[in-house]
Enzyme design. Structure first.
Site, mmCIF file in Angstrom:
data_model
loop_
_atom_site.group_PDB
_atom_site.id
_atom_site.type_symbol
_atom_site.label_atom_id
_atom_site.label_comp_id
_atom_site.label_asym_id
_atom_site.label_seq_id
_atom_site.Cartn_x
_atom_site.Cartn_y
_atom_site.Cartn_z
ATOM 1 N N THR A 114 3.199 9.567 11.462
ATOM 2 C CA THR A 114 4.617 9.833 11.579
ATOM 3 C C THR A 114 4.801 10.501 12.819
ATOM 4 O O THR A 114 4.106 11.324 13.377
ATOM 5 C CB THR A 114 5.143 10.565 10.280
ATOM 6 O OG1 THR A 114 6.761 10.236 10.392
ATOM 7 C CG2 THR A 114 4.824 11.848 10.187
ATOM 8 N N GLN A 161 8.766 16.582 9.903
ATOM 9 C CA GLN A 161 7.901 15.660 10.223
ATOM 10 C C GLN A 161 6.451 16.203 10.559
ATOM 11 O O GLN A 161 5.426 15.566 10.108
ATOM 12 C CB GLN A 161 8.403 14.645 11.220
ATOM 13 C CG GLN A 161 9.541 14.049 11.093
ATOM 14 C CD GLN A 161 9.526 13.023 9.917
ATOM 15 O OE1 GLN A 161 8.589 11.939 9.793
ATOM 16 N NE2 GLN A 161 10.364 13.410 8.875
ATOM 17 N N HIS A 214 3.775 16.565 7.459
ATOM 18 C CA HIS A 214 3.188 15.113 7.115
ATOM 19 C C HIS A 214 1.753 15.289 7.305
ATOM 20 O O HIS A 214 0.710 14.957 6.330
ATOM 21 C CB HIS A 214 3.718 14.053 7.669
ATOM 22 C CG HIS A 214 5.003 13.248 6.887
ATOM 23 N ND1 HIS A 214 4.641 12.607 5.771
ATOM 24 C CD2 HIS A 214 6.050 13.301 7.227
ATOM 25 C CE1 HIS A 214 5.913 12.087 5.492
ATOM 26 N NE2 HIS A 214 6.758 12.472 6.417
ATOM 27 N N ASN A 258 -3.337 5.747 6.801
ATOM 28 C CA ASN A 258 -3.965 6.696 7.846
ATOM 29 C C ASN A 258 -4.582 5.646 8.868
ATOM 30 O O ASN A 258 -4.384 4.468 8.777
ATOM 31 C CB ASN A 258 -5.069 7.644 7.293
ATOM 32 C CG ASN A 258 -6.058 6.942 6.374
ATOM 33 O OD1 ASN A 258 -6.319 5.832 6.648
ATOM 34 N ND2 ASN A 258 -6.881 7.623 5.584
ATOM 35 N N HIS A 304 2.233 -39.964 21.304
ATOM 36 C CA HIS A 304 3.543 -39.524 20.670
ATOM 37 C C HIS A 304 4.795 -40.390 21.036
ATOM 38 O O HIS A 304 5.595 -40.546 20.178
ATOM 39 C CB HIS A 304 3.544 -37.961 21.468
ATOM 40 C CG HIS A 304 2.842 -36.839 21.028
ATOM 41 N ND1 HIS A 304 1.463 -37.040 21.168
ATOM 42 C CD2 HIS A 304 3.124 -35.585 20.340
ATOM 43 C CE1 HIS A 304 0.984 -35.805 20.589
ATOM 44 N NE2 HIS A 304 2.180 -35.007 20.173
ATOM 45 N N GLU A 348 3.312 -35.471 29.626
ATOM 46 C CA GLU A 348 2.256 -34.605 29.093
ATOM 47 C C GLU A 348 1.080 -35.433 28.946
ATOM 48 O O GLU A 348 0.133 -34.691 28.336
ATOM 49 C CB GLU A 348 2.749 -34.034 27.821
ATOM 50 C CG GLU A 348 4.156 -32.999 28.153
ATOM 51 C CD GLU A 348 4.371 -32.038 27.092
ATOM 52 O OE1 GLU A 348 3.687 -32.371 25.755
ATOM 53 O OE2 GLU A 348 5.256 -31.056 27.175
ATOM 54 N N ASP A 382 14.165 9.175 4.756
ATOM 55 C CA ASP A 382 13.059 9.128 4.104
ATOM 56 C C ASP A 382 13.234 8.846 2.603
ATOM 57 O O ASP A 382 12.361 8.188 1.891
ATOM 58 C CB ASP A 382 12.280 10.395 4.254
ATOM 59 C CG ASP A 382 11.519 10.682 5.695
ATOM 60 O OD1 ASP A 382 11.382 9.515 6.306
ATOM 61 O OD2 ASP A 382 11.229 11.679 5.857
ATOM 62 N N TYR A 416 0.745 -1.177 0.168
ATOM 63 C CA TYR A 416 0.106 -0.002 -0.109
ATOM 64 C C TYR A 416 0.786 1.429 -0.109
ATOM 65 O O TYR A 416 1.937 1.210 0.826
ATOM 66 C CB TYR A 416 -0.963 -0.020 1.281
ATOM 67 C CG TYR A 416 -1.960 1.122 1.044
ATOM 68 C CD1 TYR A 416 -2.977 1.051 0.343
ATOM 69 C CD2 TYR A 416 -1.798 2.283 1.943
ATOM 70 C CE1 TYR A 416 -3.873 2.239 0.055
ATOM 71 C CE2 TYR A 416 -2.794 3.383 1.987
ATOM 72 C CZ TYR A 416 -3.742 3.137 0.725
ATOM 73 O OH TYR A 416 -4.615 4.312 0.667
ATOM 74 N N GLU A 458 9.336 6.486 16.193
ATOM 75 C CA GLU A 458 9.439 5.860 14.944
ATOM 76 C C GLU A 458 11.027 6.236 14.611
ATOM 77 O O GLU A 458 11.445 5.483 13.958
ATOM 78 C CB GLU A 458 8.519 6.329 14.141
ATOM 79 C CG GLU A 458 8.627 5.969 12.759
ATOM 80 C CD GLU A 458 7.370 6.679 11.945
ATOM 81 O OE1 GLU A 458 7.349 6.393 10.516
ATOM 82 O OE2 GLU A 458 7.130 7.828 12.139
ATOM 83 N N HIS A 459 11.190 7.612 14.588
ATOM 84 C CA HIS A 459 12.418 8.233 13.982
ATOM 85 C C HIS A 459 13.004 8.927 15.302
ATOM 86 O O HIS A 459 12.465 9.652 15.883
ATOM 87 C CB HIS A 459 12.227 9.155 12.951
ATOM 88 C CG HIS A 459 11.436 9.101 11.972
ATOM 89 N ND1 HIS A 459 10.088 9.203 11.721
ATOM 90 C CD2 HIS A 459 11.724 8.188 10.716
ATOM 91 C CE1 HIS A 459 9.763 8.733 10.411
ATOM 92 N NE2 HIS A 459 10.685 8.143 9.967
#
Length: 429
Positions: A235, A257, A260, A212, A419, A414, A360, A126, A326-327
């Site tokens: 962001t 930033q 944005h 978004n 098994h 168990e 970026d 996307y 994030e940054h």
């Protein structure tokens, strides 16, 4: 412009004290779930309807024609083409070593465990196209997917009202990268198309890319049906700076930033009142001159942004670790040493000449990163995001016999005797 939070003299770095954008993803999910349900049952028809209602575009085919991709590449400004090619090459260079080879471990003689790294078969990528159509996000999505060896790559981005197609630069970058399966579909409709498929678009195995809150909500809603990279929100930047930092640089980076989105977060963490005051002066001067002044002003004045005063740089390091940006920029003495001690950040930008905007576009790093504190547990997009680890176990008879009784004992403990029997029938022959 930036509200102040004074933590000096306190060891408290509680997350609740720090500025953070508020996203009610659950409420957004409730709003978009009916659309996803309609796409699941009716395919492209509800996508066309919502695109007409929200984007003002009447779609025929959802897929962008090949000639439109070719035209976008042909008409691309030469200087912009050169910049895009430089970005692609640097991202490829930085991401190519991330492609892992198979790991073969001999556990015992005659017994091996091989870990294969296999690419996802089909991905939906996307690319936002709202306030700022992010052609650079095509590079950040497509390049690592290609390097991972993903065979089928589909891209979706919102149609522009003027053309009925995604942003022309986005289309041009897709063409340059050879990503020719592109859809003029945006928002949660694109996520639904990728997850459930239509007559034109086969369902994908994984969805990546920023968006978004409604894109984020849609990714959460279809998680499990498909894989997702992360629930990336708006962001954010945090700058840890001391009195050696240049206030012109710091202000410019906070603004970069903030442009944005009005909900973007810009946070300064500093022990220096003098620096903070100089940054505030610079913010006023630079904001007045920036193109997106209204958007930037709202972001900087919002509850998600602020200036945090700390006792010293060590205290500031604890604060930015709690924030998990994030940054994260570090503009201090011994910036690299501090950067190597950070535990929680999507990406770290060290020193005065490594601004976030470099990352970026042309640092080689990836700008699709965890937001909202998710850097405490998640990583940014990489080649590894598109790879699955598959373990291959191969034991011969002697190696199985050597450990058979341990398997039987554990199975009995168990309450799963069958098994153990599955091992006995082999080792008794």
């Amino acid at each position: 412009m930036l509200k102040r939070i004074d933590l000096r003299g306190s060891d408290d770095v509680a997350r609740g004290l720090l500025p953070r954008a508020q996203f009610d993803v659950a409420a957004a999910m409730a709003e978009i779930q009916p659309l996803l349900d309609r796409i699941r049952h009716h395919g492209a028809e509800p996508i066309r309807r919502i695109t007409a209602e929200r984007d003002g575009v009447t779609l025929g085919r959802l897929r962008v024609p090949a000639d439109a991709l070719a035209a976008a590449e042909r008409d691309l400004d030469p200087n912009l083409r050169a910049a895009i090619l430089a970005s692609i090459e640097r991202v490829r260079t930085a991401h190519r070593p991330q492609r892992r080879g198979d790991l073969v471990t001999e556990v015992v003689s005659g017994g091996t465990v091989t870990e294969r790294f296999v690419p996802v078969g089909r991905v939906g990528l996307y690319v936002p196209g709202g306030l700022a159509p992010l052609a650079s996000s095509v590079v950040m999505n497509v390049v690592p997917a290609q390097l991972a060896g993903v065979e089928h790559i589909a891209v979706a981005s919102p149609p522009q009202r003027s053309t009925g197609l995604p942003d022309a630069t986005i289309l041009a970058v897709c063409a340059i990268l050879g990503a020719d399966e592109v859809y003029a579909v945006g928002g949660p409709a694109a996520i639904g198309m990728f997850a459930y498929g239509t007559d034109e678009c086969d369902p994908v195995d994984m969805i990546t890319g920023p968006g978004n809150i409604f894109v984020t909500a849609a990714k959460r809603a279809v998680r499990g049906i498909v894989g997702i990279d992360a629930e990336a929100g708006t962001t954010e930047i945090a700058v840890l700076a001391d009195d050696t930092a240049d206030p012109v640089h710091v202000a410019a980076d906070l603004i970069s930033q903030a442009e944005h989105d009005p909900q973007a977060a810009s946070v300064l963490v500093t022990p220096s009142v003098e620096l903070l005051e100089a940054v505030e002066v610079e913010l006023k001067r630079q904001v007045d001159a920036t193109r997106h002044r209204d958007r930037v002003t709202k972001a900087l004045a919002g509850s998600q942004s602020g200036a945090v005063l700390v006792t010293d740089v060590e205290h500031g390091l604890a604060v930015v670790d709690a924030y998990a940006a994030e940054h994260l920029e570090i503009q201090t003495r011994d910036a690299r040493e501090l950067a190597m001690r950070v535990r929680n950040a999507g990406a770290i930008f060290v020193g005065p000449y490594s601004p976030v905007s470099l990352g970026d576009y042309c640092a080689g790093s990836n700008h699709i990163l965890p937001t909202g504190g998710c850097a405490r547990h998640s990583s940014g997009l990489s080649v590894a995001s598109f790879l699955r680890a598959i373990q291959v176990i191969e034991y011969d008879r002697a190696a199985l016999s050597e450990v058979a009784e341990h398997v039987v004992t554990l199975a009995e403990a168990e309450g799963l005797p069958a098994h153990g029997q599955a091992v006995r029938v082999r080792s008794s022959k």
